[in-house]
Design an enzyme around this catalytic site. Structure first.
Site, mmCIF file in Angstrom:
data_model
loop_
_atom_site.group_PDB
_atom_site.id
_atom_site.type_symbol
_atom_site.label_atom_id
_atom_site.label_comp_id
_atom_site.label_asym_id
_atom_site.label_seq_id
_atom_site.Cartn_x
_atom_site.Cartn_y
_atom_site.Cartn_z
ATOM 1 N N LYS A 9 57.297 -4.486 -25.549
ATOM 2 C CA LYS A 9 56.616 -3.230 -25.876
ATOM 3 C C LYS A 9 56.864 -2.158 -24.799
ATOM 4 C CE LYS A 9 52.866 -5.260 -28.677
ATOM 5 N NZ LYS A 9 51.404 -5.598 -28.689
ATOM 6 N N TYR A 49 53.488 -1.821 -38.236
ATOM 7 C CA TYR A 49 52.140 -2.357 -38.033
ATOM 8 C C TYR A 49 51.218 -2.086 -39.220
ATOM 9 C CZ TYR A 49 52.603 -3.797 -33.098
ATOM 10 O OH TYR A 49 52.922 -4.455 -31.924
ATOM 11 N N PHE A 57 41.805 -0.044 -34.059
ATOM 12 C CA PHE A 57 42.853 0.159 -33.054
ATOM 13 C C PHE A 57 44.181 0.629 -33.651
ATOM 14 C CE2 PHE A 57 42.856 -4.435 -34.080
ATOM 15 C CZ PHE A 57 44.195 -4.647 -34.412
ATOM 16 N N ARG A 85 54.566 -17.931 -30.058
ATOM 17 C CA ARG A 85 53.159 -17.546 -29.851
ATOM 18 C C ARG A 85 52.553 -18.317 -28.675
ATOM 19 N NH1 ARG A 85 51.130 -13.020 -32.880
ATOM 20 N NH2 ARG A 85 49.076 -13.904 -32.525
ATOM 21 N N THR A 91 46.153 -12.573 -27.596
ATOM 22 C CA THR A 91 46.238 -11.106 -27.590
ATOM 23 C C THR A 91 45.749 -10.491 -26.277
ATOM 24 O OG1 THR A 91 45.818 -11.208 -29.968
ATOM 25 C CG2 THR A 91 45.696 -9.035 -28.934
ATOM 26 N N ARG A 102 51.852 -12.910 -21.583
ATOM 27 C CA ARG A 102 50.783 -11.894 -21.544
ATOM 28 C C ARG A 102 49.865 -12.089 -20.347
ATOM 29 N NH1 ARG A 102 49.491 -11.645 -28.043
ATOM 30 N NH2 ARG A 102 50.825 -9.868 -28.536
ATOM 31 N N ASN A 112 49.689 -5.275 -23.876
ATOM 32 C CA ASN A 112 49.876 -6.713 -23.629
ATOM 33 C C ASN A 112 51.351 -7.114 -23.649
ATOM 34 O OD1 ASN A 112 50.275 -6.443 -26.335
ATOM 35 N ND2 ASN A 112 48.592 -7.761 -26.972
ATOM 36 N N HIS A 115 55.117 -8.213 -28.473
ATOM 37 C CA HIS A 115 54.703 -8.605 -29.815
ATOM 38 C C HIS A 115 55.466 -9.871 -30.168
ATOM 39 C CE1 HIS A 115 53.924 -8.394 -34.157
ATOM 40 N NE2 HIS A 115 55.186 -8.780 -34.277
ATOM 41 N N GLU A 126 59.596 -9.297 -40.438
ATOM 42 C CA GLU A 126 59.664 -8.555 -39.174
ATOM 43 C C GLU A 126 61.085 -8.552 -38.605
ATOM 44 O OE1 GLU A 126 56.505 -9.669 -36.503
ATOM 45 O OE2 GLU A 126 54.999 -8.889 -37.900
#
Ligand code: UDP
Ligand code: MG
Length: 139
Positions: A9, A49, A57, A85, A91, A102, A112, A115, A126
């Site tokens: 990100k 998103y 958010f 993950r 998150t 993260r 964070n 993604h 995605e």
């Protein structure tokens, strides 16, 4: 072999963490089969998103993801979505397991650093968002 999508990100790219994060990913056993740095506009960010449309958010998230360049990566490994993950962590960087990406680099629940496709939210959609099939290397 399975595939999943990772995005580094804008907070991480701006802090020059791209190399550190990619080393972590490769050391965890993933092969990078596609990678591009792009600066998404708000339309693109909002579309990526769209699953979060209506959440409190959402507008912050769209601003954030379009606030600078991102690095989109297609990753390959056995059980890739679930494994990524685990490597990325939960998150909120403050609440996730020590040693996850993260936890190591994230600064807030919003910023964070990465993604990772959710295993139950269509990782292939995605991947297709950023890559055509012919752009992806086949190991
Ligand atoms: N997010 C946020 N506030 C929240 C929840 C999420 O700013 O309370 C941001 C955060 O950047 C997160 C993204 O929105 O990574 C997508 O949220 P999701 O719940 O899908 O978390 P993820 O799947 O990324 O762990
Ligand atoms: Mg999610």
């Amino acid at each position: 072999m399975d595939r999943t999508l990772l995005i580094i990100k804008p907070d991480a790219v701006k802090r020059n963490l791209t190399g550190n994060i990619l080393k972590h990913i490769v050391d965890a056993g993933f092969k990078i089969t596609g990678m591009k740095m792009i600066w998404p506009d708000k339309e693109m960010g909002g579309k990526f998103y769209e699953i979060h449309k209506g959440k409190d958010f959402y507008s912050w998230l769209v601003e954030f993801i379009s606030s600078g360049p991102i690095v989109a990566c297609c990753l390959q490994s056995p059980d890739a979505p679930k494994k990524l993950r685990e490597v990325v962590g939960a998150t909120d960087p403050k609440k996730t397991a020590p040693g996850t990406i993260r936890n190591l680099y994230g600064t807030s629940v919003g910023e964070n650093v990465v993604h990772a496709s959710a295993p139950d939210e269509n990782p292939q959609r995605e991947i297709d968002f950023f890559f055509s099939e012919k752009e992806l290397f086949k190991y």
